[in-house]
Design a protein around this motif. Structure first.
Motif, short mmCIF file in Angstrom:
data_model
loop_
_atom_site.label_atom_id
_atom_site.label_comp_id
_atom_site.label_asym_id
_atom_site.label_seq_id
_atom_site.Cartn_x
_atom_site.Cartn_y
_atom_site.Cartn_z
N LEU A 1 0.84 -1.19 0.00
CA LEU A 1 0.00 0.00 0.00
C LEU A 1 0.88 1.25 0.00
CD1 LEU A 1 -2.90 1.16 0.38
CD2 LEU A 1 -2.44 1.13 2.82
N MET A 2 1.93 1.24 0.84
CA MET A 2 2.81 2.39 0.98
C MET A 2 3.52 2.71 -0.34
SD MET A 2 2.48 3.64 3.85
CE MET A 2 1.49 3.15 5.23
N ALA B 1 1.39 4.67 -2.51
CA ALA B 1 0.75 5.81 -1.89
C ALA B 1 0.94 7.08 -2.72
CB ALA B 1 1.31 6.02 -0.49
N PRO B 2 -0.11 7.91 -2.77
CA PRO B 2 0.04 9.18 -3.48
C PRO B 2 1.10 10.04 -2.80
CG PRO B 2 -1.98 9.14 -2.17
CD PRO B 2 -1.39 7.78 -2.11
N ARG B 3 1.77 10.83 -3.57
CA ARG B 3 2.88 11.61 -3.01
C ARG B 3 2.59 13.10 -3.08
NH1 ARG B 3 7.91 9.75 -3.33
NH2 ARG B 3 8.42 11.78 -2.49
N LEU B 4 3.02 13.77 -2.05
CA LEU B 4 2.85 15.22 -1.96
C LEU B 4 4.19 15.89 -2.20
CD1 LEU B 4 0.61 17.25 -0.89
CD2 LEU B 4 1.75 17.08 1.29
N ARG C 1 12.95 7.05 10.06
CA ARG C 1 12.19 5.93 9.51
C ARG C 1 12.93 4.65 9.85
NH1 ARG C 1 11.42 4.88 4.29
NH2 ARG C 1 13.33 5.97 3.69
N GLU D 1 8.28 -1.63 7.25
CA GLU D 1 8.96 -0.34 7.29
C GLU D 1 7.96 0.77 7.53
OE1 GLU D 1 10.20 -0.40 2.79
OE2 GLU D 1 10.91 1.47 3.64
N GLY D 2 8.41 1.82 8.19
CA GLY D 2 7.50 2.91 8.50
C GLY D 2 8.21 4.00 9.26
N LEU D 3 7.44 5.04 9.62
CA LEU D 3 7.99 6.09 10.47
C LEU D 3 8.37 5.47 11.80
CD1 LEU D 3 5.32 8.75 9.60
CD2 LEU D 3 7.76 8.97 9.13
N GLN E 1 3.25 -3.73 12.93
CA GLN E 1 2.22 -4.49 12.23
C GLN E 1 2.56 -5.98 12.16
OE1 GLN E 1 -0.61 -2.70 10.82
NE2 GLN E 1 0.30 -1.32 12.30
N HIS F 1 -0.76 -10.13 17.44
CA HIS F 1 -0.41 -11.45 16.91
C HIS F 1 -0.21 -12.48 18.02
CE1 HIS F 1 -0.18 -10.21 12.75
NE2 HIS F 1 0.55 -9.16 13.12
N ILE G 1 -4.11 15.56 0.75
CA ILE G 1 -3.50 14.23 0.77
C ILE G 1 -4.19 13.36 1.82
CG2 ILE G 1 -1.67 14.92 2.39
CD1 ILE G 1 0.13 13.00 0.58
N ASN H 1 -3.02 6.80 4.00
CA ASN H 1 -2.10 5.96 3.22
C ASN H 1 -1.02 6.76 2.52
OD1 ASN H 1 -3.50 7.10 1.20
ND2 ASN H 1 -4.07 5.22 0.14
N ALA H 2 -0.73 7.96 3.05
CA ALA H 2 0.32 8.78 2.44
C ALA H 2 1.68 8.14 2.68
CB ALA H 2 0.28 10.18 3.05
N ALA H 3 2.62 8.44 1.79
CA ALA H 3 3.98 7.94 1.96
C ALA H 3 4.59 8.50 3.24
CB ALA H 3 4.83 8.35 0.76
N ASP H 4 5.43 7.70 3.87
CA ASP H 4 6.06 8.12 5.13
C ASP H 4 6.76 9.48 5.00
OD1 ASP H 4 5.29 5.80 6.44
OD2 ASP H 4 7.07 4.71 5.78
N ASP I 1 6.05 11.96 3.18
CA ASP I 1 5.09 13.05 3.20
C ASP I 1 4.60 13.33 4.61
OD1 ASP I 1 5.11 13.70 0.56
OD2 ASP I 1 3.45 12.37 0.01
N ARG J 1 4.57 16.76 9.34
CA ARG J 1 4.80 16.92 10.78
C ARG J 1 5.80 18.05 11.04
NH1 ARG J 1 5.85 10.90 13.07
NH2 ARG J 1 3.74 10.03 12.90
#
Lengths: 266, 238
Positions: free
Chosen positions: A4-5, A8-11, A231, A243-245, A254, B17, B76, B80-83, B85, B90
């Motif tokens: 999904l990431m 993801a749409p980008r800004l 990240r 992976e994530g913030l 997750q 889990h 946006i 589901n925005a990219a990290d 962004d 922030r």
């Protein structure tokens, strides 16, 4: 989630500084990396966590062009570089490392000549990049050592006579002497006393904030990653499983394995 | 009215889990937040107020729904925005104010407070002047400004935290019990600062243990209701 990431749409239209795509590598029957991709954006700290054998150090060695994958490509968003850095020969890799990539190893023996002076170790990096004037070498080495909060009166002592924390500062000075585009840190504080570890991390954090140096930090220590990273990538059995913030990975992991890792720490 | 945040069908569930279980936090929430508006999240303890704030900040990942954030640079979906962004927003448009300070060793209080301004590109001197102004406003004594907050009391740390969180006006502020354990003077300074930011058009959404503290600021309330308890998976025989 990662699928999904990726879509993801980008800004923000920032290009990644470093982009590794589809890296796989086997040693005999052992699959060290299995289709690993990573992006590192300018000015950020990417933390890579995972247990021994997860592939995190192999990935870092590829970022440092010490190793090539069986398949996959590596791009650095800098002028005059080929689309895939794995196409570079040994000499070209060495020059690129000297000029644009800094690294700090867990084991200072890998990064330093232990019986040469500390200042000489830092100057060596400048020599490889073409600086020949003694006064300039010495001055630049001193500036880099000061930035790494190394005690200047000891700059001519060989690393072998220094404490572990000081040896890491010499490695750091060498790594930043030429203002690299990216600084790679392979378990930089593992094995140091907790108080020394905090001081070295603090120096890294300060450098990161003042110079916006892009960093990739590999550690099995979640506390270190939590302190430093923007990240986080979690690796296991040669794959990226999450992976994530950083705050999201630590507060709302997750994957089953990441949950175990985070809860074990807490 | 300028829309800042449009929440549609937001749902958060924690997948545990090791328990083989899902813990629902909230389900199908929808609301809109406008510029200069102050929304209060209300409901009993454990109903998911803080969880909602953290989901809006993307510290928690929603499992369904949308978080349309109307940024200066476009709309946006934060769900589901990219990290990168989210990290960018922030730094520039979304603030999170908690009661806890993430103090770093050997960094002076005034530098911690000045940091968001420095990251936003202000020069060191200007950022430090503003930092001192807000430290004073929240009642941190000048002889502590150069000291390391790691050694401060909880209340003093919280003041440093507030000064840092509120030094730069953001488009949207998420407030997680910022008044908890503040003394009267600091609480008054906080409410005054929030009122000032609200007048400047900052949109706010918050959880307050004592909503009376900010009664004058509240435009609307979003009551969160307790969910039906999780289905019992088995009776435990004792």
């Amino acid at each position: 989630m990662s699928a999904l990431m990726k879509e993801a749409p980008r800004l923000v239209r920032t290009q990644p500084l470093m982009e590794l795509s589809g890296l796989s590598k086997s040693y005999g029957d052992v699959r060290a990396l299995d289709d690993v991709s990573a992006r590192v954006y300018p000015g950020e700290v990417l933390g890579i966590v995972g247990e021994s054998g997860s592939g995190k150090s192999t990935l870092l060695r590829m970022m440092n062009l010490e190793e090539s994958p069986d398949t996959g490509s590596y791009r650095l968003d800098l002028p005059e570089l080929p689309e895939d850095l794995f196409a570079l020969d040994r000499f070209e890799r060495r020059m690129l490392r000297a000029r644009r990539i800094g690294i700090v190893y867990q084991n200072p023996h890998l990064g330093l000549l232990m019986k040469h002076s500390s200042s000489g170790n830092v100057a060596e990096r400048l020599l490889v990049a073409g600086e020949r004037r003694f006064a300039v070498l010495r001055e630049k080495a001193q500036v880099a050592l000061e930035a790494s909060e190394f005690p200047i009166p000891r700059m001519d002592a060989p690393p072998i006579e220094l404490s572990g924390g000081m040896q890491q500062r010499v490695q750091l000075a060498k790594a930043i002497a030429l203002e690299p585009a990216v600084l790679l840190l392979d378990e930089p504080t593992t094995g140091l006393d907790v108080s020394v570890q905090a001081l070295v991390l603090d120096t890294l954090k300060r450098l990161q904030q003042e110079r916006r140096i892009t960093m990739v930090l590999v550690s099995h220590d979640l506390g270190v990653i939590r302190t430093m990273a923007d990240r986080v990538m979690v690796m296991r059995h040669g794959r990226v499983i999450e992976e994530g913030l950083a705050d999201q990975v630590f507060q709302d992991p997750q994957h089953n394995y990441t949950q175990q890792l985070v809860h074990a720490k807490l | 009215m300028t829309t800042i945040l449009d929440v549609q069908g937001l749902t958060k569930t924690f997948e545990m889990h090791h328990l083989g279980q899902s813990l629902p936090a909230f389900e199908d929430l929808s609301f809109t937040l406008h510029a200069g508006e102050f929304l209060l999240l209300s409901g009993p303890n454990g109903v998911g107020k803080s969880t909602l704030l953290r989901t809006l900040y993307r510290s928690y990942l929603p499992v369904a729904g949308h978080l349309w954030f109307h940024s200066r640079e476009g709309v946006i979906d934060m769900a589901n925005a990219a990290d990168i962004d989210v990290a960018h927003l922030r730094r520039t448009e979304i603030g999170f104010v908690t009661q806890f300070l993430n103090a770093r060793p050997r960094v002076a209080a005034e530098d911690i407070v000045a940091e968001p301004m420095r990251l936003a590109g202000y020069d060191r001197q200007e950022a430090l002047e503003q930092a001192r102004h807000w430290l004073a406003a929240f009642g941190v004594k000048p002889d502590l400004w150069r000291a390391y907050p790691t050694t401060f009391s909880g209340g003093e740390q919280q003041k440093v935290n507030l000064a840092r969180a509120l030094i730069l006006p953001q488009r949207m502020l998420l407030l997680d019990e910022p008044t908890a354990s503040l003394d009267k003077g600091a609480r008054a300074a906080l409410v005054a600062r929030l009122a000032e930011l609200k007048a400047q058009g900052v949109a706010m959404i918050g959880v307050f243990h004592h909503p009376g503290d900010v009664a004058a600021l509240i435009d609307r309330e979003i009551p969160l209701k307790p969910k039906t308890p999780i289905e019992e998976t088995a009776d435990v025989a004792l």
